[in-house]
Write a protein that holds these residues in place. Structure first.
Motif, PDB file in Angstrom:
ATOM      1  N   VAL A   1      37.553  49.932  34.714  1.00 66.80           N
ATOM      2  CA  VAL A   1      37.412  48.695  33.941  1.00 66.80           C
ATOM      3  C   VAL A   1      36.208  47.946  34.489  1.00 66.80           C
ATOM      4  O   VAL A   1      36.104  47.720  35.701  1.00 66.80           O
ATOM      5  N   ILE A   2      35.295  47.585  33.602  1.00 67.45           N
ATOM      6  CA  ILE A   2      34.084  46.853  34.003  1.00 67.45           C
ATOM      7  C   ILE A   2      34.253  45.391  33.600  1.00 67.45           C
ATOM      8  O   ILE A   2      34.613  45.081  32.462  1.00 67.45           O
ATOM      9  N   ILE A   3      33.999  44.507  34.555  1.00 70.20           N
ATOM     10  CA  ILE A   3      34.046  43.065  34.297  1.00 70.20           C
ATOM     11  C   ILE A   3      32.717  42.466  34.737  1.00 70.20           C
ATOM     12  O   ILE A   3      32.151  42.872  35.760  1.00 70.20           O
ATOM     13  N   GLN A   4      32.227  41.518  33.981  1.00 69.97           N
ATOM     14  CA  GLN A   4      30.893  40.983  34.226  1.00 69.97           C
ATOM     15  C   GLN A   4      30.896  39.680  35.022  1.00 69.97           C
ATOM     16  O   GLN A   4      29.866  39.030  35.156  1.00 69.97           O
ATOM     17  N   GLN A   5      32.067  39.322  35.562  1.00 65.53           N
ATOM     18  CA  GLN A   5      32.174  38.143  36.425  1.00 65.53           C
ATOM     19  C   GLN A   5      32.666  38.603  37.801  1.00 65.53           C
ATOM     20  O   GLN A   5      33.805  39.078  37.935  1.00 65.53           O
ATOM     21  N   GLU A   6      31.833  38.454  38.806  1.00 66.03           N
ATOM     22  CA  GLU A   6      32.165  38.965  40.135  1.00 66.03           C
ATOM     23  C   GLU A   6      33.400  38.290  40.721  1.00 66.03           C
ATOM     24  O   GLU A   6      34.225  38.939  41.391  1.00 66.03           O
ATOM     25  N   ALA A   7      33.565  36.999  40.482  1.00 67.33           N
ATOM     26  CA  ALA A   7      34.714  36.275  41.030  1.00 67.33           C
ATOM     27  C   ALA A   7      36.027  36.837  40.481  1.00 67.33           C
ATOM     28  O   ALA A   7      37.021  36.934  41.208  1.00 67.33           O
ATOM     29  N   GLU A   8      36.020  37.229  39.220  1.00 66.61           N
ATOM     30  CA  GLU A   8      37.230  37.782  38.608  1.00 66.61           C
ATOM     31  C   GLU A   8      37.576  39.137  39.220  1.00 66.61           C
ATOM     32  O   GLU A   8      38.746  39.458  39.444  1.00 66.61           O
TER      33      GLU A   8
ATOM     34  N   LYS B   1      36.903  40.135  42.283  1.00 65.56           N
ATOM     35  CA  LYS B   1      37.452  39.881  43.619  1.00 65.56           C
ATOM     36  C   LYS B   1      38.887  39.385  43.536  1.00 65.56           C
ATOM     37  O   LYS B   1      39.724  39.727  44.377  1.00 65.56           O
ATOM     38  N   LYS B   2      39.190  38.609  42.514  1.00 71.98           N
ATOM     39  CA  LYS B   2      40.542  38.074  42.361  1.00 71.98           C
ATOM     40  C   LYS B   2      41.540  39.177  42.009  1.00 71.98           C
ATOM     41  O   LYS B   2      42.678  39.171  42.479  1.00 71.98           O
ATOM     42  N   LEU B   3      41.133  40.132  41.192  1.00 72.38           N
ATOM     43  CA  LEU B   3      42.046  41.184  40.742  1.00 72.38           C
ATOM     44  C   LEU B   3      42.377  42.180  41.849  1.00 72.38           C
ATOM     45  O   LEU B   3      43.476  42.731  41.884  1.00 72.38           O
ATOM     46  N   GLN B   4      41.424  42.466  42.737  1.00 70.45           N
ATOM     47  CA  GLN B   4      41.676  43.381  43.856  1.00 70.45           C
ATOM     48  C   GLN B   4      42.252  44.720  43.386  1.00 70.45           C
ATOM     49  O   GLN B   4      43.265  45.207  43.897  1.00 70.45           O
ATOM     50  N   ASN B   5      41.598  45.306  42.400  1.00 73.64           N
ATOM     51  CA  ASN B   5      42.030  46.598  41.868  1.00 73.64           C
ATOM     52  C   ASN B   5      40.870  47.580  42.021  1.00 73.64           C
ATOM     53  O   ASN B   5      39.766  47.318  41.546  1.00 73.64           O
ATOM     54  N   PRO B   6      41.080  48.728  42.691  1.00 77.73           N
ATOM     55  CA  PRO B   6      39.958  49.646  42.956  1.00 77.73           C
ATOM     56  C   PRO B   6      39.296  50.216  41.717  1.00 77.73           C
ATOM     57  O   PRO B   6      38.159  50.694  41.795  1.00 77.73           O
ATOM     58  N   LYS B   7      39.967  50.194  40.577  1.00 74.99           N
ATOM     59  CA  LYS B   7      39.327  50.742  39.381  1.00 74.99           C
ATOM     60  C   LYS B   7      38.572  49.680  38.586  1.00 74.99           C
ATOM     61  O   LYS B   7      37.939  49.993  37.577  1.00 74.99           O
ATOM     62  N   VAL B   8      38.623  48.440  39.033  1.00 72.81           N
ATOM     63  CA  VAL B   8      37.898  47.349  38.378  1.00 72.81           C
ATOM     64  C   VAL B   8      36.567  47.142  39.103  1.00 72.81           C
ATOM     65  O   VAL B   8      36.525  46.983  40.321  1.00 72.81           O
ATOM     66  N   HIS B   9      35.477  47.152  38.345  1.00 61.63           N
ATOM     67  CA  HIS B   9      34.137  47.113  38.934  1.00 61.63           C
ATOM     68  C   HIS B   9      33.320  45.965  38.333  1.00 61.63           C
ATOM     69  O   HIS B   9      33.426  45.679  37.131  1.00 61.63           O
TER      70      HIS B   9
END
Length: 202
Positions: free
Chosen positions: A171-178, A180-188
């Motif tokens: 999963v790609i997210i374009q907000q770095e703070a989000e 870090k909050k999710l703490q999921n290894p598949k979220v980048h």
């Protein structure tokens, strides 16, 4: 064939030198195959959903930048089929590696009618499950928004987004703070590119 013949002869021979030769031959053969595999550029077909951006240049810019590029021994080729076409292509060429990159998930279930939305969701998500389970296919979701801006059934959108978050390989997210909050290894975190010379005065 030669290796099999040597192995067969060695199996009937007590000469330790011949047996050692067979062992070394097989080790060398494995090494050559591994080096060849590491040097080979592998083609990966990338399918974006939606395949084009009629009112948003993001998809077109991304496809143009990615098509034909080589990264870490992978050659990326863009294929603009819809999901049903991807499934048919996978059936014809089951060994080809594919990435299905989903941008706005309501492309999989977007309809103003509830029943049609649910039917589309059932069919398209079943296709995704089959592709990911039985073919060398991976699913990437770029989560542009928490919820769709122009889709009328928010509860269906929550179901679809929940499925993608759980089932996608990345999963790609374009907000770095989000991220870090999710703490999921598949979220980048992948920052949004610029739109220089695309929008605004020229």
């Amino acid at each position: 064939q030669l290796a099999e013949k040597i192995k067969s002869i060695a199996g009937k021979n007590t000469d330790p030198k011949l047996r050692q030769y067979v062992v070394e031959y097989h080790e060398l053969e494995r090494l050559v195959k591994r080096i060849a595999d590491e040097l080979t550029v592998k083609e990966v077909i990338v399918h974006h959903l939606p395949s084009e951006g009629k009112h948003n240049a993001f998809i077109n810019l991304l496809c143009g930048a990615l098509d034909g590029t080589v990264s870490e021994r992978y050659l990326f080729q863009i294929d603009k089929r819809q999901l049903s076409g991807v499934f048919q292509a996978a059936l014809r060429q089951p060994s080809r590696k594919r990435i299905i990159h989903i941008h706005w998930p309501n492309v999989l279930y977007g309809s103003k009618y509830v029943l049609k939305s649910l039917l589309m969701m059932k069919v398209n998500f079943l296709i995704l499950v089959v592709l990911r389970t039985f073919f060398p296919c991976r699913i990437v979701w770029t989560q542009h928004n928490y919820r769709a801006h122009d889709y009328p059934h928010s509860w269906i959108d929550r179901l679809g987004s929940g499925f993608l978050y759980y089932y996608a390989d990345a999963v790609i997210i374009q907000q770095e703070a989000e991220v870090k909050k999710l703490q999921n290894p598949k979220v980048h975190f992948v920052p949004l590119g610029n739109y220089i010379d695309v929008y605004g005065p020229r």
